[in-house]
Design an enzyme around this catalytic site. Sequence first.
Site, short mmCIF file in Angstrom:
data_model
loop_
_atom_site.label_atom_id
_atom_site.label_comp_id
_atom_site.label_asym_id
_atom_site.label_seq_id
_atom_site.Cartn_x
_atom_site.Cartn_y
_atom_site.Cartn_z
N CYS A 277 6.58 -48.93 -24.15
CA CYS A 277 5.40 -49.77 -24.38
C CYS A 277 4.87 -50.41 -23.10
O CYS A 277 3.71 -50.82 -23.05
CB CYS A 277 5.71 -50.85 -25.42
SG CYS A 277 6.21 -50.19 -27.03
N HIS B 224 0.08 -56.28 -24.80
CA HIS B 224 0.58 -55.16 -25.59
C HIS B 224 0.49 -55.57 -27.05
O HIS B 224 0.91 -56.66 -27.45
CB HIS B 224 2.02 -54.86 -25.19
CG HIS B 224 2.71 -53.91 -26.12
ND1 HIS B 224 2.14 -52.73 -26.51
CD2 HIS B 224 3.92 -53.97 -26.74
CE1 HIS B 224 2.96 -52.09 -27.33
NE2 HIS B 224 4.04 -52.84 -27.49
N ASN C 246 1.19 -50.83 -33.42
CA ASN C 246 1.76 -50.71 -32.08
C ASN C 246 1.61 -49.27 -31.62
O ASN C 246 2.27 -48.37 -32.13
CB ASN C 246 3.25 -51.11 -32.13
CG ASN C 246 3.91 -51.09 -30.76
OD1 ASN C 246 3.38 -50.52 -29.80
ND2 ASN C 246 5.08 -51.69 -30.66
#
Length: 324
Positions: free
Chosen positions: A114, A251, A281
């Site tokens: 990520c 993020h 996500n």
Amino acid sequence: MTIRAVITGVGHYLPKRVVENAEFEKTLDTSDEWIRSRSGIERRHFAAEGETTSMMGTTAARAALADAGLTAADIDAVIVATSTPDLTFPSVATMIQKELGMTCGFAFDVQAVCAGFIYALSNANAQIVSGQVKRVLVIGAETFSRIMDWTDRSTCVLFGDGAGALVLEARESAGTSEDRGILSVDLNSDGTYKDMLYVDGGVSTTGTSGKLRMQGNALFRQAVQKLAETAETAIAKAGLTPADIDWIIPHQANIRIIEGTAKKLGHAMDQVVVTVQDHGNTSAASIPLAMSVGRARGQIKDGDLCVAEAIGGGLAWGAVVLRW
């Protein structure tokens, strides 16, 4: 004069299939309310059969090039952040390079889960500042739906697929915090946290792609602290304070993490670009997706000072301060 890496174009791609939270109620002991209350996610996009990481990345790249008023012939390098490549090798970046019709320059992938797009931005910035290249396509692209355990309600409802891209271009600047472009970078990692977020397969272990495993509560505690710290460090490196920042571009993993980080930085949520409710996500794609959507919404404007921060498996985390 100082050379800065300036964003001149952004773009993104999302698969057509939109999966609402209610769809998971058919196969899992979960609910729309349960998912929303714990993550802020309402829906996400899943790639269809035949939709690959490279295909999504190529489409996002073309959108970014169009936004910049450029063609692939103007680009010197392609850097792709991904943990879900089409193949073990070659790199997704070289596949995108081919699809764009680039016959020169170079292309490679970066893998920091990520946090991958922050790492890719850092690498692209270094290439530009060193004078090796003038223009770089930086792409985050993921098909995390391919590595989900669909029986694990704690993880499979959180992730989505998509891609975001931007064009970084070398520009001469005065060398002050008033410059456009990337002003500072902060990168970190600590492998002792590996078991908090990992995939239980790989070429040299199982010979399979494996499935994602996560210790959500433990990761949450690490995320808020580490994201705030790396953002503060990057802001200080740029000779600025958190109060100078116009937009936090985080993020997009969990709304509670986003809210917690914003609070630590002293910012209200109306100064945060939030897309997690619509995308889930998307790992390395989440920050460039948020950048592209934030521009399209009219939130991020030329001259705005932004801090982008992310944390992912490794653990790896970092932040970039830039003026649009």
